[in-house]
Design an enzyme around this catalytic site. Structure first.
Site, short mmCIF file in Angstrom:
data_model
loop_
_atom_site.label_atom_id
_atom_site.label_comp_id
_atom_site.label_asym_id
_atom_site.label_seq_id
_atom_site.Cartn_x
_atom_site.Cartn_y
_atom_site.Cartn_z
N TYR A 145 40.66 38.32 39.32
CA TYR A 145 42.04 38.36 38.83
C TYR A 145 42.47 39.81 38.71
CZ TYR A 145 46.01 37.79 35.61
OH TYR A 145 47.25 37.82 35.01
N ASP A 240 39.10 47.62 40.54
CA ASP A 240 39.95 47.24 39.43
C ASP A 240 39.08 47.22 38.18
OD1 ASP A 240 41.56 46.20 37.53
OD2 ASP A 240 42.14 44.39 38.62
N LYS A 268 43.49 48.04 29.19
CA LYS A 268 42.79 47.54 28.01
C LYS A 268 42.29 48.65 27.07
CE LYS A 268 41.74 43.19 30.35
NZ LYS A 268 42.32 42.02 29.73
#
Ligand code: PLP
Length: 430
Positions: A145, A240, A268
């Site tokens: 994702y 990523d 994050k």
């Protein structure tokens, strides 16, 4: 059973105003059933819901909160920044130090741009990769994702997998026509796509440790094969690290596995719980970004002083000596207690961790890719999830997510998890 009346009332009210009662789909408990909890506050390793129940939190805002909730030192720093204003829409001092710290931790990042989310970071990095190579195609992996940008909503993990949507309506076929899909942990699948599309692939984007189809570590040699294959075919390698950056180790997965990508996306942890993302990489590639180069990318709130301070307050704390081995040990301890409880009850389990990120599958066989992950017993996971919740442990409400540990998680919280797991494994024993 814990009393959750207020959460249920709030959910009924939320359903009137928010699609599915939530602002991000996995929060709705769709794959585990029941009503999502509404939280009042976070305290260190704990979340406290609106009915006053306390939970040891292993979601930690999906990995962002490596210091734990409402860390006093970080809150003081953020409060100090807040008093000077939330956004200037102009340069500020803290964005430089945050960028410098990221560059030092991940030397593959020579220049970077701050954005407001992981989705935005990925979307922008892909634009730069295409501009730099003059190629349009992108290879991603099944079950990985990378946020909800149109061109990445193909065989995505996380919420997309949770909802069982192969794609999303509203994404025009033309938008994903250049997105090719390979199999995680299978360099051959990448090699065939590169060979079938000569001089057309701009970049291979990968979660270097997958955390959105459950936790799946890269097999030995997988990441280095990606490095070799992309170099051979003139494509860029994009890690990523939105989830893994400052999470699996001080230098992210690239530091842990010693593989150097051309471009990296992060998010994050670098925002300490405020909305931040960043993309960066080789100077010659990043020099294409406006205003240095012609690739347009901008943001009203990008690099705002509040979010930058939250990120800095977090990263500074991660400098403390021994912090990473400590986090790693605490995380392993969580997987150990889960494993022991499962074995005790004869429940099958696969556990794994990297740094302060972990995962488990309640399955007999190791899982290496999405084909394996999608076969998990979702019903068994749902029963386990609810049993843990009832015992005061908050796990991600989906088998396709990772777990996280913070500096605030200590022996006391481990005891809570061990006791909860003993009960929950007993409850799902077949
Ligand atoms: N990339 C990865 C690897 C992620 O795990 C996520 C979110 O979980 C994203 C990108 C998207 O980040 P955001 O939710 O901040 O848009």
């Amino acid at each position: 059973m814990r009393e959750t009346k207020t959460s249920r009332e709030l959910f009924a009210r939320a359903l009137q105003s928010l699609p599915g009662g939530v602002n991000s789909p996995v929060r709705a408990f769709g794959s585990v059933g029941g009503t999502p909890l509404f939280f009042e506050r976070g305290e260190g390793a704990y979340l406290v819901d609106v009915d006053g129940n306390r939970y040891v939190d292993h979601v930690l805002s999906w990995g962002a909160l490596i210091l734990g909730h409402a860390d006093a030192g970080a809150m003081d720093e953020i409060a100090e920044a807040l008093r000077r204003g939330t956004s200037f829409g102009a340069p500020c001092r803290d964005e430089i130090e945050l960028a410098e710290r990221i560059r030092t931790a991940m030397p593959s990042i020579e220049l970077l741009r701050m954005v407001n989310s992981g989705t935005e970071a990925v979307m922008s990095a892909l634009r730069v990769a295409r501009a730099h190579t003059g190629r349009s195609k992108i290879i991603k992996f099944q079950g990985c994702y990378h946020g909800h940008a149109d061109l990445m909503l193909v065989r995505a993990g996380s919420g997309v997998a949770t909802l069982g949507l192969p794609d999303s309506p509203g994404v025009p076929p033309a938008t994903v026509a250049d997105t090719l899909v390979a199999r995680y942990n299978d360099p051959e699948s990448v090699s065939s796509l590169l060979e079938a599309n000569p001089d057309q692939v701009a970049t291979v984007i990968v979660e270097p440790v997958a955390g959105n189809m459950g936790f799946i570590a890269p097999e030995d040699g997988f990441l280095s094969s990606l490095r070799d294959l992309t170099t051979q075919h003139g494509a860029l390698l994009l890690f990523d690290e939105v989830m893994t950056g400052f999470r699996v180790g001080p230098g992210g997965a690239q530091g842990l596995y010693g593989v150097t990508p051309d471009l990296t996306t992060i998010g994050k942890v670098i925002g300490g719980g405020l909305p931040v993302g960043a993309f960066g990489g080789r100077r010659d590639i990043m020099e294409r970004v406006a205003p240095l180069g012609p690739v347009y990318q901008a943001g009203t709130l990008s690099g705002n002083p509040l979010a930058m301070r939250a990120g800095l307050a977090t990263l500074r704390r991660l400098d403390a000596t021994g912090i990473w081995s400590d986090l790693e040990n605490r995380t392993r301890a969580v997987t150990t207690v889960l494993s022991e409880a499962a074995q005790h009850e004869g429940v099958p389990i696969q556990v794994a961790s990297a740094g302060a990120m972990f995962g488990f599958f309640l399955e007999e066989e190791p899982i290496l890719d999405w084909d394996g992950a999608k076969r998990v017993d979702r019903e068994r996971f749902a029963r386990f999830f609810h049993a843990m919740l009832d015992q005061g442990v908050y796990l991600a409400p989906s088998p396709f997510e990772a777990g996280f540990v913070s500096m605030a998680h200590g022996p006391q919280e481990l005891d809570v998890v061990a006791a909860a797991a003993a009960v929950a494994m007993g409850a799902i024993r077949t």
